[in-house]
Design an enzyme around this catalytic site. Structure first.
Site, mmCIF file in Angstrom:
data_model
loop_
_atom_site.group_PDB
_atom_site.id
_atom_site.type_symbol
_atom_site.label_atom_id
_atom_site.label_comp_id
_atom_site.label_asym_id
_atom_site.label_seq_id
_atom_site.Cartn_x
_atom_site.Cartn_y
_atom_site.Cartn_z
ATOM 1 C CG ASN A 113 -0.448 -0.256 2.675
ATOM 2 O OD1 ASN A 113 0.723 -0.109 2.584
ATOM 3 N ND2 ASN A 113 -1.216 -0.021 3.591
ATOM 4 C CG HIS A 116 4.189 3.172 8.439
ATOM 5 N ND1 HIS A 116 3.096 2.231 8.946
ATOM 6 C CD2 HIS A 116 4.656 3.952 9.045
ATOM 7 C CE1 HIS A 116 3.124 2.577 10.220
ATOM 8 N NE2 HIS A 116 4.210 3.694 10.448
ATOM 9 C CD GLU A 127 5.348 4.041 13.679
ATOM 10 O OE1 GLU A 127 4.535 3.393 13.920
ATOM 11 O OE2 GLU A 127 5.173 4.900 12.774
HETATM 12 P P1 CMP Z 1 0.714 -0.086 7.667
HETATM 13 O O1 CMP Z 1 0.120 1.452 7.678
HETATM 14 O O2 CMP Z 1 2.182 0.378 7.214
HETATM 15 O O3 CMP Z 1 0.435 -0.694 8.829
HETATM 16 C C1 CMP Z 1 0.560 -2.067 8.927
HETATM 17 C C2 CMP Z 1 0.833 -2.709 7.615
HETATM 18 O O4 CMP Z 1 0.224 -4.155 7.603
HETATM 19 C C3 CMP Z 1 -0.359 -1.869 6.676
HETATM 20 O O5 CMP Z 1 0.149 -0.615 6.402
HETATM 21 C C4 CMP Z 1 -0.326 -2.892 5.592
HETATM 22 O O6 CMP Z 1 0.728 -2.890 4.757
HETATM 23 C C5 CMP Z 1 -0.152 -4.391 6.292
HETATM 24 N N1 CMP Z 1 -1.652 -4.809 6.557
HETATM 25 C C6 CMP Z 1 -2.552 -4.488 7.192
HETATM 26 N N2 CMP Z 1 -3.754 -5.133 7.229
HETATM 27 C C7 CMP Z 1 -3.169 -6.288 6.288
HETATM 28 C C8 CMP Z 1 -3.963 -7.366 5.692
HETATM 29 N N3 CMP Z 1 -5.255 -7.483 6.293
HETATM 30 N N4 CMP Z 1 -3.504 -8.223 4.655
HETATM 31 C C9 CMP Z 1 -2.031 -7.780 4.546
HETATM 32 N N5 CMP Z 1 -1.506 -6.817 4.945
HETATM 33 C C10 CMP Z 1 -1.889 -5.999 5.883
#
Ligand code: CMP
Length: 142
Positions: A113, A116, A127
């Site tokens: 995604n 972060h 962090e």
């Molecule tokens: P981030 O905001 O970095 O925080 C935790 C990360 O875990 C999130 O972005 C995604 O990259 C990952 N993540 C969160 N939920 C899921 C999920 N259901 N399946 C796979 N990856 C996830």
């Protein structure tokens, strides 16, 4: 009052060549850069950064993904930085992210995604300290 948040341009962002475009969106939204570096987390480091998700089903894959290539952690400053940054990037799942958000435009999946953003000012401090020394965070102020 100005606040700080910790952002990471994730390996998918760097690999796709979106770093410049995403950084431009961040700066255009009024965030100031306090510190930034290009780094590659190993499995242990990525696991430690996301230790809070240790019990989640996606933890193993998340650690693998975050250690799969270079990333760009950065500390950003702005009024209401934590909340405003999360609005700018949109929901974790790009399919649920609002139009005009960074994840809606660039992200390919809930895991991959693009970026972060810290979820609270307290976590932003922890962090930021994970990636940057106190000296780097102080010396780069203004
Ligand atoms: P981030 O905001 O970095 O925080 C935790 C990360 O875990 C999130 O972005 C995604 O990259 C990952 N993540 C969160 N939920 C899921 C999920 N259901 N399946 C796979 N990856 C996830």
């Amino acid at each position: 009052m100005k606040e700080r948040t910790l952002a990471i341009l994730k390996p998918d962002c760097i690999k796709a060549g979106f770093a410049g475009k995403v950084l431009d969106r961040i700066l255009q939204a009024g965030f100031e850069l306090v510190a930034m570096k290009l780094t590659k987390m190993d499995v242990k480091t990525a696991g430690a950064f996301y230790a809070v998700h240790k019990e989640r089903h996606f933890y193993g894959e998340l650690v693998e993904f975050m250690s799969s290539g270079r990333c760009v952690p950065m500390v950003l400053e702005k009024e209401n930085a934590v909340e405003d940054f999360r609005k700018l990037i949109g929901a974790t799942d790009p399919a649920e992210a609002a139009e005009g958000t960074i994840r809606k435009e660039f992200a390919s999946s809930k895991q991959n995604n693009i970026v972060h953003g810290s979820d609270s000012p307290e976590n932003a401090k922890l962090e930021a300290a994970f990636f940057f020394s106190e000296a780097e965070l102080i010396q780069n102020k203004n």
